[in-house]
Scaffold this active site. Structure first.
Site, PDB file in Angstrom:
ATOM      1  N   ASP A 226       0.672  -1.317  -0.473  1.00 12.39           N
ATOM      2  CA  ASP A 226       0.108  -0.061   0.161  1.00 12.39           C
ATOM      3  C   ASP A 226       0.920   1.405  -0.018  1.00 12.39           C
ATOM      4  O   ASP A 226       1.847   1.541  -0.406  1.00 12.39           O
ATOM      5  CB  ASP A 226      -1.030   0.213   1.184  1.00 12.39           C
ATOM      6  CG  ASP A 226      -2.023   0.544   0.926  1.00 12.39           C
ATOM      7  OD1 ASP A 226      -3.369   0.353   0.303  1.00 12.39           O
ATOM      8  OD2 ASP A 226      -2.038   1.758   1.709  1.00 12.39           O
ATOM      9  N   TYR A 383      -4.022  11.334   1.077  1.00 10.43           N
ATOM     10  CA  TYR A 383      -4.237  10.791  -0.917  1.00 10.43           C
ATOM     11  C   TYR A 383      -3.878  11.394  -1.165  1.00 10.43           C
ATOM     12  O   TYR A 383      -3.818  11.963  -2.531  1.00 10.43           O
ATOM     13  CB  TYR A 383      -5.416  10.412  -0.915  1.00 10.43           C
ATOM     14  CG  TYR A 383      -5.198   8.508   0.093  1.00 10.43           C
ATOM     15  CD1 TYR A 383      -5.670   7.667  -1.163  1.00 10.43           C
ATOM     16  CD2 TYR A 383      -5.308   8.296   0.982  1.00 10.43           C
ATOM     17  CE1 TYR A 383      -5.218   6.419  -0.695  1.00 10.43           C
ATOM     18  CE2 TYR A 383      -5.707   6.677   1.196  1.00 10.43           C
ATOM     19  CZ  TYR A 383      -5.349   5.967   0.159  1.00 10.43           C
ATOM     20  OH  TYR A 383      -5.200   4.685   1.129  1.00 10.43           O
ATOM     21  N   HIS A 437      -4.579  -7.413   0.133  1.00 12.80           N
ATOM     22  CA  HIS A 437      -4.147  -6.526   0.514  1.00 12.80           C
ATOM     23  C   HIS A 437      -3.494  -6.113   1.811  1.00 12.80           C
ATOM     24  O   HIS A 437      -2.319  -5.812   1.942  1.00 12.80           O
ATOM     25  CB  HIS A 437      -5.083  -5.365   0.310  1.00 12.80           C
ATOM     26  CG  HIS A 437      -3.977  -3.720  -0.009  1.00 12.80           C
ATOM     27  ND1 HIS A 437      -3.878  -3.145  -0.604  1.00 12.80           N
ATOM     28  CD2 HIS A 437      -4.576  -2.828   0.912  1.00 12.80           C
ATOM     29  CE1 HIS A 437      -3.452  -2.281  -0.452  1.00 12.80           C
ATOM     30  NE2 HIS A 437      -4.084  -1.931   0.800  1.00 12.80           N
TER      31      HIS A 437
END
Length: 461
Positions: A226, A383, A437
């Site tokens: 990630d 982000y 993930h």
């Protein structure tokens, strides 16, 4: 048919031209100040201070009172997790959280590893530092920096750490013994958030590099998935001579001509270097494409207006609030990712499959690290800082020895050919038998074995 062959030939030539232009560029190692106000003229305090996770009756009582005031909307019949987190199952989590979950016990578990803080570029950086308890005679531990992502935390590594620092007592060879450092990304958990705009993965990479130097490590291994995969990639782009090896369980390959082969890959997979396993994991591409669309709505919100969803929003009748003010809202928002990012097929289950891979104690501990520190908004800002602009690192290759673990339920599969265009010194690529993930959290044994395999190959070179 001939048109497809012509397109494939042209595409192949473009790919060859692109990948043949190798330049071993690095990112400039700059400096920054992310604390409040103007950078002080006095030198930065470089001391490393012990830190301990703590809680209080007041903190727990406040949590319980907020949980007691929750308002839930009934789910549609037979909707399972297709509309997001199913509120029928959420009731079970709320009940467990309110009546059985023992935060004080989990705080003790968090404190089983040594925690520290140190000031770097104006921010208090939190990390755990775990040394081998039983180092074989004459052996030096291998320093390993492990970096988490969103919506995770340093706690994701708690089950893999003993497999790396004390392998012999966990049924593994002690040929490779590690000294593990797991920092919290600034704005996550116990690491202070930036007070200024522009704090991105490269700034984080530079801070974590400085952390490793401060701990006395001139050369070290790095590992991540990630955001951790991007941060570790940036470290390798900044200071390749300090990196012994880079291991990833996710690759953010945004500018890669191989991705243009996807429409033709079903017919010409062998031409583009796709294996049978790659084909199984990529196609039918329509299914993967729509799965990515379903899972990426959060990304658009967080990369444009993260403060809106993160901050408290007062609503009529004093009911719902946004994530930083509602523990139940926060839990639903985060745990939904631990469902569908672990396995996209879990959206077909009434409980989202959460307890198939994780315990409620582990999941809620991760939620509490966001809740008690109030860091959901600052974590979401990461982000916007990274995705709202074009970054130089996206076009730079990584010239350090690299290992890659391809977990089959990752959000998107990255074939070896793709990975090698970004990481030309890829020496280990593994198709993992299971997992998604959150690899370190979900399959610590598999990930530890692959890290050890990669390091073994690198050390023998």
């Amino acid at each position: 048919m001939w048109l497809e062959i012509l397109l494939a030939s042209v595409l192949g030539f473009v790919i060859y031209w692109f990948v043949s232009k190798d330049k071993e560029e690095t990112l400039p190692l700059e400096d920054g100040w992310w604390g409040p106000g103007v950078r002080p003229t006095a030198g930065e305090d470089k001391s490393i201070r012990p830190f301990k996770v703590e809680t209080s009756d007041e903190e727990i009582n406040d949590l319980h009172q907020r949980i007691d005031r929750v308002r839930l909307t009934p789910p549609l019949e037979d909707s399972r997790f297709h509309y997001g987190f199913n509120s029928n199952y959420l009731k079970k989590i709320i009940s467990y959280w309110r009546n059985e979950f023992d935060w004080r016990k989990q705080v003790e578990i968090l404190n089983k590893y040594p925690h520290f803080k140190t000031k770097i570029e104006g921010l208090d950086i939190h990390f755990i530092h775990v040394k081998p308890p039983n180092l074989p005679s004459g052996q030096t531990p291998k320093p390993l920096l492990m970096v988490h992502g969103w919506p995770g935390s340093f706690y994701e590594f708690y089950k893999i750490i003993p497999l790396l620092t004390d392998p012999k007592n966990h049924g593994l060879s002690d040929e490779h013994v590690f000294e593990v450092i797991c920092p919290s990304i600034p704005g996550y958990g116990f690491s202070e958030a930036s007070s200024k705009k522009g704090f991105n993965s490269v700034a984080t990479a530079r801070i974590f590099y400085k952390l490793m130097l401060r701990l006395g490590f001139q050369k070290f291994y790095i590992q991540g998935g990630d955001w951790g995969a991007l941060i570790c990639t940036n470290i390798a782009q900044l200071v390749p001579s300090h990196i012994k090896g880079l291991h990833l369980n996710m690759a953010l390959i945004l500018r890669n001509f191989y991705t243009l082969t996807l429409p033709l890959g079903r017919c010409f997979g062998g031409l583009f270097g796709y294996t049978e396993r790659d084909m199984e994991l990529i196609y039918p591409f329509k299914k993967i494409f729509f799965s990515l669309l379903r899972e990426s709505g959060y990304m658009h919100i967080q990369s444009t207006k993260p403060d809106t969803v993160g901050r408290s929003l007062e609503m009529d009748r004093g009911g719902g609030c946004a994530l930083n003010d509602s523990p139940v809202g926060l839990a639903a928002y985060i745990l939904e990712k631990f469902s569908t990012w672990t396995n996209s097929e879990f959206r077909d289950l009434e409980d989202g499959g959460l307890e198939r891979k994780f315990s409620l104690d582990d999941l809620l501990t991760g939620i509490m690290l966001y809740w008690t520190t109030g860091t959901i908004t600052s974590s979401q800002r990461f982000y916007k800082e990274n995705l709202a602009q074009v970054n130089k690192h996206e076009t730079l290759k990584v010239y350090v020895p690299t290992g890659f673990a391809a977990f089959p339920c990752e959000l998107i599969h990255s074939p070896e050919k793709w990975v090698k265009t970004k990481y030309p010194k890829l020496i280990s690529y593994s198709y993992m038998p299971r997992g998604g993930h959150f690899a370190a959290f979900e399959e610590p044994e598999l990930l530890a074995q692959d890290i050890r395999k990669f390091v073994g190959l690198q050390e023998r070179q």
